[in-house]
Write a protein that holds these residues in place. Sequence first.
Motif, PDB file in Angstrom:
ATOM      1  N   TRP A 102      48.343  26.495  11.104  1.00 56.99           N
ATOM      2  CA  TRP A 102      48.053  26.416   9.884  1.00 56.99           C
ATOM      3  C   TRP A 102      48.519  24.902   9.283  1.00 56.99           C
ATOM      4  O   TRP A 102      49.530  24.849   9.591  1.00 56.99           O
ATOM      5  N   TRP A 103      47.573  24.281   8.726  1.00 59.10           N
ATOM      6  CA  TRP A 103      47.988  22.988   8.222  1.00 59.10           C
ATOM      7  C   TRP A 103      48.455  23.371   6.819  1.00 59.10           C
ATOM      8  O   TRP A 103      47.851  22.857   5.927  1.00 59.10           O
ATOM      9  N   THR A 140      46.057  27.831   2.454  1.00 54.42           N
ATOM     10  CA  THR A 140      45.299  27.010   3.208  1.00 54.42           C
ATOM     11  C   THR A 140      44.039  27.525   3.923  1.00 54.42           C
ATOM     12  O   THR A 140      44.435  28.386   4.281  1.00 54.42           O
ATOM     13  N   TRP A 141      43.197  26.723   3.964  1.00 49.28           N
ATOM     14  CA  TRP A 141      42.072  27.137   4.748  1.00 49.28           C
ATOM     15  C   TRP A 141      41.815  26.188   6.002  1.00 49.28           C
ATOM     16  O   TRP A 141      40.708  26.128   6.478  1.00 49.28           O
ATOM     17  N   THR A 142      42.729  25.555   6.488  1.00 49.56           N
ATOM     18  CA  THR A 142      42.604  24.498   7.320  1.00 49.56           C
ATOM     19  C   THR A 142      43.609  24.782   8.617  1.00 49.56           C
ATOM     20  O   THR A 142      44.701  25.169   8.385  1.00 49.56           O
ATOM     21  N   VAL A 198      42.201  18.540  12.729  1.00 50.74           N
ATOM     22  CA  VAL A 198      42.545  19.213  11.567  1.00 50.74           C
ATOM     23  C   VAL A 198      40.932  19.926  11.205  1.00 50.74           C
ATOM     24  O   VAL A 198      40.191  18.933  10.945  1.00 50.74           O
ATOM     25  N   LEU A 199      40.803  21.269  11.424  1.00 50.17           N
ATOM     26  CA  LEU A 199      39.586  21.733  11.202  1.00 50.17           C
ATOM     27  C   LEU A 199      39.541  22.388   9.894  1.00 50.17           C
ATOM     28  O   LEU A 199      40.452  23.217   9.370  1.00 50.17           O
ATOM     29  N   GLY A 200      38.639  22.221   8.972  1.00 48.79           N
ATOM     30  CA  GLY A 200      38.168  22.900   7.563  1.00 48.79           C
ATOM     31  C   GLY A 200      37.586  24.183   7.782  1.00 48.79           C
ATOM     32  O   GLY A 200      37.051  24.590   8.730  1.00 48.79           O
ATOM     33  N   ALA A 201      37.799  25.006   6.627  1.00 48.91           N
ATOM     34  CA  ALA A 201      37.165  26.373   6.622  1.00 48.91           C
ATOM     35  C   ALA A 201      35.635  26.153   6.354  1.00 48.91           C
ATOM     36  O   ALA A 201      35.055  25.177   5.787  1.00 48.91           O
ATOM     37  N   VAL A 251      38.090  17.627   9.563  1.00 44.19           N
ATOM     38  CA  VAL A 251      38.181  17.094   8.250  1.00 44.19           C
ATOM     39  C   VAL A 251      39.200  15.757   8.610  1.00 44.19           C
ATOM     40  O   VAL A 251      39.373  14.950   7.708  1.00 44.19           O
ATOM     41  N   TRP A 252      40.121  15.733   9.636  1.00 44.21           N
ATOM     42  CA  TRP A 252      40.965  14.781  10.067  1.00 44.21           C
ATOM     43  C   TRP A 252      41.129  14.864  11.489  1.00 44.21           C
ATOM     44  O   TRP A 252      41.274  15.856  12.123  1.00 44.21           O
ATOM     45  N   PRO A 305      33.295  20.431  10.320  1.00 40.25           N
ATOM     46  CA  PRO A 305      34.503  21.267  10.373  1.00 40.25           C
ATOM     47  C   PRO A 305      35.823  20.274  10.426  1.00 40.25           C
ATOM     48  O   PRO A 305      36.933  20.505  10.066  1.00 40.25           O
TER      49      PRO A 305
END
Length: 340
Positions: free
Chosen positions: A332-333, A45-47, A60-63, A78-79, A76
Amino acid sequence: MRARRAERARRVWRARRVWRAVAGAAALVLGIGAAPAAAAGLRPTWTVAVVDQASRRVLVLGAERPAALRAPELRPVVWSWSADTDPGLGDLEPSRTWNLPDEAKSRVRHGRRYLLTTASGGLAAVVDTVTGAAVWAVDTGPGTNPHSAELLPDGNAAVAASGGGWVRLYAASLGPRSTAYAEYRLPGAHGVQWDARTRLLWALGDDTLTALRVGGTAAAPTLTAERSVPLPEPGGHDLAPVLAAPGRFWVSTAAHLWRFDPAADRFTRVRLADERAERDIKSVGDEPGSGRLLTAAPDHAGPCAWCTSALTLHRPDGVRYLPGAQLYKARWWTSWGSGA
């Protein structure tokens, strides 16, 4: 042609500025190119999910990937979710019960992802991340200070409350406002974690780590202590699975970080490059696949003594800053699940 290239270059530059401003260079350059996950059923995962008490939201932060720089509208985050904006929670008075949110876990049950969240004000909730609606929520009461939650395979929800001094297993499977529960008294209860391998519910308190056996039925559950292990030092705070070694747990205390092996009832100290980073860790977890550690701990630079605006990475080490944020936990999500 030159004009188009110049405009494209300006858009990329602006996108980089937006990305860095929103996450303060904390767009999380994490795990790209990581090896396949060691644990079955896990995907890299990268979030990362963070609990931001400043905005009263779970983010929820994206890579940060190259694609993120191609358009300035990409962000960044994403949710996100907040009890303040969930219209179905009005009866639980989010203005009061959602005060100081303090937990964000990703759980997958029957192929569907849920957010498990709690707040010091008393709210505990299980949120469907597809619809954004809470499928179960309860006000645990003033002064209880719920600190963590867990989702069991039958749909019931466990909650650990430090102020209340208990772990409760709520019969959440009965409906969205089910308040029936079994209770186990545990001073300073801060963490709760289901182990699908042994079907034990582990609970972390001030001085002990306790394995609870779940009995009864989904509608009328029971909790019985199977064994209790003294902590190597007081101040138990976070309890999380070691994804690279299923069945083992990360345990943080007031002064250090530990790894616990239930088969031997043994704690092993985890030494970080900077010993100061081991103190007062509010959350810890390893990234599936790469094993890189992510921790959140107070930086003593903001308006509260328990929050931070930085996410700390270990092995390799690094820091990602989110200026203006008041973060309590970061996880980590993952696609880690509670079972079928």
